[in-house]
Write a protein that holds these residues in place. Sequence first.
Motif, short mmCIF file in Angstrom:
data_model
loop_
_atom_site.label_atom_id
_atom_site.label_comp_id
_atom_site.label_asym_id
_atom_site.label_seq_id
_atom_site.Cartn_x
_atom_site.Cartn_y
_atom_site.Cartn_z
N LEU A 72 0.77 -1.20 -0.06
CA LEU A 72 0.13 -0.01 0.04
C LEU A 72 0.90 1.26 -0.06
CD1 LEU A 72 -2.51 -1.18 2.69
CD2 LEU A 72 -2.73 -1.29 0.33
N PRO A 73 0.54 2.22 -0.76
CA PRO A 73 1.39 3.71 -0.91
C PRO A 73 1.01 4.38 0.54
CG PRO A 73 -1.01 3.88 -1.77
CD PRO A 73 -0.88 2.27 -1.47
N PHE A 74 1.52 3.80 1.78
CA PHE A 74 1.46 4.73 3.05
C PHE A 74 2.52 4.84 3.57
CE2 PHE A 74 -3.07 2.28 3.91
CZ PHE A 74 -3.60 3.37 2.95
N ASN A 75 3.71 4.74 2.85
CA ASN A 75 5.00 5.25 3.27
C ASN A 75 5.11 6.78 2.81
OD1 ASN A 75 6.38 2.69 4.28
ND2 ASN A 75 6.19 2.21 1.97
N LEU A 76 5.88 7.42 3.74
CA LEU A 76 6.07 9.14 3.61
C LEU A 76 6.53 9.43 2.22
CD1 LEU A 76 5.45 11.81 4.77
CD2 LEU A 76 7.92 11.67 5.71
N CYS A 77 7.44 8.38 1.90
CA CYS A 77 8.20 8.81 0.39
C CYS A 77 6.71 8.71 -0.75
CB CYS A 77 9.29 7.76 0.19
SG CYS A 77 10.72 8.27 1.29
N ASP A 78 6.00 7.66 -0.47
CA ASP A 78 4.90 7.72 -1.45
C ASP A 78 4.22 8.88 -1.48
OD1 ASP A 78 5.61 4.82 -2.07
OD2 ASP A 78 4.39 4.24 -0.19
N TRP A 79 3.86 9.52 -0.44
CA TRP A 79 3.23 10.82 -0.35
C TRP A 79 3.81 11.84 -0.82
CZ3 TRP A 79 -1.17 11.64 3.73
CH2 TRP A 79 -1.91 10.42 3.88
N ALA A 80 5.26 11.89 -0.52
CA ALA A 80 6.01 12.95 -1.05
C ALA A 80 6.09 12.82 -2.68
CB ALA A 80 7.49 12.75 -0.45
N MET A 81 6.18 11.71 -3.00
CA MET A 81 6.29 11.48 -4.62
C MET A 81 4.90 12.18 -5.25
SD MET A 81 5.32 9.51 -7.31
CE MET A 81 4.78 8.14 -6.76
N PHE A 82 3.77 11.68 -4.40
CA PHE A 82 2.47 12.14 -5.14
C PHE A 82 2.55 13.54 -5.23
CE2 PHE A 82 0.80 7.93 -3.42
CZ PHE A 82 1.18 7.15 -4.68
N VAL A 83 2.83 14.23 -4.12
CA VAL A 83 2.56 15.67 -3.84
C VAL A 83 3.54 16.56 -4.67
CG1 VAL A 83 3.00 17.55 -2.32
CG2 VAL A 83 1.73 15.50 -1.49
N LEU A 84 4.99 15.94 -5.01
CA LEU A 84 5.89 16.34 -5.94
C LEU A 84 5.37 16.31 -7.28
CD1 LEU A 84 8.54 17.79 -6.36
CD2 LEU A 84 9.70 15.69 -6.03
N GLU A 97 5.67 23.11 -0.92
CA GLU A 97 5.97 23.40 0.52
C GLU A 97 6.02 22.10 1.24
OE1 GLU A 97 3.78 26.52 1.96
OE2 GLU A 97 2.49 25.36 2.84
N LEU A 98 4.94 21.45 0.90
CA LEU A 98 4.82 20.00 1.27
C LEU A 98 5.87 18.93 0.80
CD1 LEU A 98 3.05 18.69 3.59
CD2 LEU A 98 1.65 18.11 1.55
N ALA A 99 5.88 19.10 -0.48
CA ALA A 99 6.93 18.35 -0.98
C ALA A 99 8.32 18.58 -0.58
CB ALA A 99 7.00 18.51 -2.59
N TYR A 100 8.75 20.00 -0.41
CA TYR A 100 10.29 20.23 0.14
C TYR A 100 10.77 19.61 1.42
CZ TYR A 100 13.56 23.45 2.03
OH TYR A 100 14.77 24.07 2.49
N PHE A 101 9.64 20.05 2.39
CA PHE A 101 9.78 19.24 3.81
C PHE A 101 10.02 17.85 3.96
CE2 PHE A 101 8.63 23.81 4.80
CZ PHE A 101 9.93 24.27 5.46
N TRP A 102 8.72 17.31 2.96
CA TRP A 102 8.75 15.64 3.10
C TRP A 102 9.81 15.31 2.40
CZ3 TRP A 102 2.96 14.49 2.23
CH2 TRP A 102 2.36 14.47 3.35
N ALA A 103 10.30 15.84 1.31
CA ALA A 103 11.77 15.12 0.52
C ALA A 103 12.73 15.38 1.30
CB ALA A 103 11.67 15.98 -0.67
#
Length: 243
Positions: A72-84, A97-103
């Motif tokens: 499932l896409p529940f790792n933080l890197c998954d979410w960072a990828m989607f947002v980016l 900004e969300l992608a910046y801090f999560w990345a």
Amino acid sequence: MHHLPFVLFGVPHQTALALAFIVPVTLAVATRGRPRAQRLVRYGFAGILIASWLAWYLISGMRGWLTLDNLLPFNLCDWAMFVLVFALLRPGQRSYELAYFWALGGTLQGLVTPGVPYDFPDPQFLAFCVLHAGIIAGVLYMTLALGMRPVPASLPRVIGWTLAYAAVAGLADWGLGTDYAFLRAKPANASLYDYLSPWPVYIPEVIGIGLVSALVYYAPFYFLDLNHAASRKARNRAPRLRA
């Protein structure tokens, strides 16, 4: 096929880390003042991220490595990828900004301590490094080439979204018995978690580290704003010559 075991900070690993920073700087310089070229680079980053994310799933599935813990896409890197990817296709302050801090606060840690069993040129190693290095490079490219940056209001917004992510991951872990966001156990591979307290004490420690890292990654812009404010103040105080 013979697989070489992954070597932490071996030459391939160091190369991936270096490219995550060299590539965006080089592309930002090459496309400076060229909006059409910048758009092509942004779309290229988005395509590479999606392709590498799908490739990781394909390779893991073919090897029989997909389980509820990584399906499932529940790792933080998954979410960072989607947002980016969204930010690359449609640049906006909130998604950037969300992608910046999560990345920088999350994905970078994953690239520093990859959870892969094999080294270059294993396909899974390549997919993992391209995805994680690509997330970091994409964020840095938007910062350097497009002049985007976090603002003071970014901090509470990002904290709120991060807590929302943790809640989703926590619900998945509770309902499925998984370990997304490492809320139930530390990662099996070497990582920063090895230096933290045993479960569950390390969870508030990770929260504290996350808050500090957000401040650290915002600090360059904070001091840049201070410098600009001081410069404006000095110019306003300078005596004006009469004609």
